[in-house]
Enzyme design. Structure first.
Site, PDB file in Angstrom:
ATOM      1  N   HIS A  40       4.696 -24.450 127.069  1.00  0.00           N
ATOM      2  CA  HIS A  40       5.362 -23.894 125.883  1.00  0.00           C
ATOM      3  C   HIS A  40       6.776 -24.424 125.731  1.00  0.00           C
ATOM      4  O   HIS A  40       7.517 -24.582 126.701  1.00  0.00           O
ATOM      5  CB  HIS A  40       5.341 -22.364 125.892  1.00  0.00           C
ATOM      6  CG  HIS A  40       6.172 -21.714 126.940  1.00  0.00           C
ATOM      7  ND1 HIS A  40       7.482 -21.342 126.750  1.00  0.00           N
ATOM      8  CD2 HIS A  40       5.879 -21.321 128.203  1.00  0.00           C
ATOM      9  CE1 HIS A  40       7.956 -20.753 127.827  1.00  0.00           C
ATOM     10  NE2 HIS A  40       7.008 -20.733 128.733  1.00  0.00           N
TER      11      HIS A  40
ATOM     12  N   ASP B 129      12.135 -23.209 132.033  1.00  0.00           N
ATOM     13  CA  ASP B 129      10.964 -22.442 131.620  1.00  0.00           C
ATOM     14  C   ASP B 129      10.892 -22.515 130.098  1.00  0.00           C
ATOM     15  O   ASP B 129      11.646 -21.838 129.415  1.00  0.00           O
ATOM     16  CB  ASP B 129      11.103 -20.994 132.098  1.00  0.00           C
ATOM     17  CG  ASP B 129      10.050 -20.057 131.529  1.00  0.00           C
ATOM     18  OD1 ASP B 129       8.985 -20.541 131.129  1.00  0.00           O
ATOM     19  OD2 ASP B 129      10.310 -18.838 131.497  1.00  0.00           O
TER      20      ASP B 129
ATOM     21  N   GLU C 171       5.077 -18.451 123.483  1.00  0.00           N
ATOM     22  CA  GLU C 171       4.702 -17.900 124.787  1.00  0.00           C
ATOM     23  C   GLU C 171       5.649 -16.803 125.242  1.00  0.00           C
ATOM     24  O   GLU C 171       5.216 -15.806 125.832  1.00  0.00           O
ATOM     25  CB  GLU C 171       4.672 -19.030 125.829  1.00  0.00           C
ATOM     26  CG  GLU C 171       3.995 -18.635 127.150  1.00  0.00           C
ATOM     27  CD  GLU C 171       4.920 -17.947 128.147  1.00  0.00           C
ATOM     28  OE1 GLU C 171       4.406 -17.386 129.135  1.00  0.00           O
ATOM     29  OE2 GLU C 171       6.158 -17.964 127.944  1.00  0.00           O
ATOM     30  N   GLU C 172       6.932 -16.958 124.995  1.00  0.00           N
ATOM     31  CA  GLU C 172       7.908 -15.984 125.486  1.00  0.00           C
ATOM     32  C   GLU C 172       7.730 -14.606 124.858  1.00  0.00           C
ATOM     33  O   GLU C 172       8.251 -13.616 125.375  1.00  0.00           O
ATOM     34  CB  GLU C 172       9.332 -16.483 125.251  1.00  0.00           C
ATOM     35  CG  GLU C 172       9.736 -17.698 126.078  1.00  0.00           C
ATOM     36  CD  GLU C 172       9.817 -17.429 127.574  1.00  0.00           C
ATOM     37  OE1 GLU C 172       9.583 -16.270 127.987  1.00  0.00           O
ATOM     38  OE2 GLU C 172      10.089 -18.374 128.334  1.00  0.00           O
TER      39      GLU C 172
ATOM     40  N   ASP D 149       3.256 -23.941 133.704  1.00  0.00           N
ATOM     41  CA  ASP D 149       4.436 -23.103 133.475  1.00  0.00           C
ATOM     42  C   ASP D 149       5.147 -22.933 134.813  1.00  0.00           C
ATOM     43  O   ASP D 149       4.620 -23.269 135.863  1.00  0.00           O
ATOM     44  CB  ASP D 149       4.018 -21.752 132.894  1.00  0.00           C
ATOM     45  CG  ASP D 149       5.088 -21.124 132.023  1.00  0.00           C
ATOM     46  OD1 ASP D 149       6.278 -21.427 132.235  1.00  0.00           O
ATOM     47  OD2 ASP D 149       4.736 -20.314 131.143  1.00  0.00           O
TER      48      ASP D 149
ATOM     49  N   HIS E  11      14.562 -17.102 133.862  1.00  0.00           N
ATOM     50  CA  HIS E  11      15.113 -16.377 132.712  1.00  0.00           C
ATOM     51  C   HIS E  11      16.614 -16.113 132.864  1.00  0.00           C
ATOM     52  O   HIS E  11      17.148 -15.165 132.288  1.00  0.00           O
ATOM     53  CB  HIS E  11      14.353 -15.067 132.464  1.00  0.00           C
ATOM     54  CG  HIS E  11      13.028 -15.279 131.801  1.00  0.00           C
ATOM     55  ND1 HIS E  11      12.324 -14.266 131.202  1.00  0.00           N
ATOM     56  CD2 HIS E  11      12.280 -16.402 131.634  1.00  0.00           C
ATOM     57  CE1 HIS E  11      11.194 -14.743 130.701  1.00  0.00           C
ATOM     58  NE2 HIS E  11      11.151 -16.044 130.955  1.00  0.00           N
TER      59      HIS E  11
END
Length: 340
Positions: A61, A178, A212-213, A233, A313
């Site tokens: 993603h 990410d 995706e998030e 991922d 994150h």
């Protein structure tokens, strides 16, 4: 490394990913790889294989964490609403960009309202939350009217400065590894397939997903012929985790439950046969595009691998060796037999 740097430098919070999708589209067009966009704005590339009756799909993603303008405050600053699963403390002091609906862009800094210790006695004790954190815009503004005169309004997207840096020791430090590290890996894999004239055993689709998030990036546009679906991922690091920054992480289970046992064993066998360094791991608070596809009801074999990413994150970091091991496993995987 150059490709990864380019990708993380393009703002693409979930909901505003057209620019980075266009970048990927042009990259693949130059390789003469067939692509199409789905209605959600993701990109699907297809490379035909010997067997066209059974397909594979790999996904990574390109959308990232970000925010939206929640409120234009009377003090000339902005309250924000978060996009994706992260905490306010992870963006305190971060440079950011506000993009208006007319595509104007302004810079700013995300700060606590009570930042100055010379004014606020309890600055360090105040909670990092939506009420206390705000964007200080790099423009001469004093009130809400000044902000609106710039064209800024509720719903405008906010992206975070990636601060990407590659160190002499091989570390890559940046926000949004990410999952742009995995996107870079898939793009390089497709380039290798084309430049080396590799014939794949099965027709293979590569989905560059863009939601995706927020939980639903890769659960559509899966062809009925698709047997295996592999999400690429990040591997999550922390206490009790096996994943590190130097190997490829093979996920056996996340918050959605176990991944397909047969595919997991096939990935491990490929790693061992080809001297690829790997770690098996469980991610307790994690979901992938593969698990989203399973929840959507697709009858597929699903798996998840990726480079190990520290401080997910937040201020993320990985090492070139983790990318290399992931790339090697992907290279051998796409040339392997299906597990079913």
């Amino acid at each position: 490394m150059k490709l990864l740097t380019d990708l993380v430098s393009i703002p693409s919070p979930s909901g505003n990913t057209n620019e980075v999708i266009t970048f990927v589209e042009r990259f693949l067009s130059e390789l003469k790889i067939e692509t199409k966009r789905n209605r959600k704005g993701g990109l699907i590339a297809t490379i035909e294989g010997k067997d066209q009756s059974r397909h594979r799909m790999l996904t990574a993603h390109v959308d990232t964490l970000g925010a939206m303008v929640k409120e234009i405050k009377s003090n000339g600053r902005l309250k924000i609403d978060l996009i994706g699963g992260f905490k306010f403390n992870s963006i305190e002091g971060e440079y950011c960009q506000i993009e208006t609906s007319s595509c104007k862009k302004y810079t700013g800094t995300i700060l606590m309202h009570q930042t100055s210790v010379h004014v606020y006695k309890d600055a360090g004790k105040a909670e990092r939350n939506q009420e206390n954190m705000e964007i200080r815009i790099d423009e001469k503004v004093h009130n809400a009217d000044d902000i609106r005169a710039l064209g800024i309004e509720v719903g405008d997207f906010v992206s975070f400065d990636p601060r990407v840096e590659i160190t002499p020791s091989g570390f890559i430090k940046s926000r949004h590894l990410d999952d742009k590290a995995s996107v870079a890996l898939l793009l390089q894999l497709m380039k290798q397939i084309k430049t080396e004239n590799i014939t794949l055993p099965y027709t293979t689709h590569f989905l560059i997903s863009n939601n995706e998030e927020i939980g639903y990036g890769g659960n559509s546009n899966i062809t009925p012929e698709t047997v295996e679906y592999l999400a690429v991922d990040m591997g999550a690091m922390g206490d009790g985790q096996s994943t590190d920054e130097y190997t490829v992480s093979i996920c056996v289970k996340d918050a959605s439950g176990p991944y397909h046992y047969g595919l997991r064993k096939n990935l491990v066998a490929l790693a061992e046969e080809n001297q690829i360094k790997y770690k098996l791991d469980i991610y307790p608070f994690y979901g992938s595009d593969a698990s989203a596809a399973i929840r959507a009801g697709h009858d597929i074999v699903h798996g998840l691998i990726g480079p190990g990413i520290d401080s997910s994150h937040a201020f993320e970091r990985t090492h070139q060796s983790s990318l290399e091991n992931t790339a090697k496993l992907l290279f051998h995987y796409i040339q392997s037999e299906l597990v079913l």
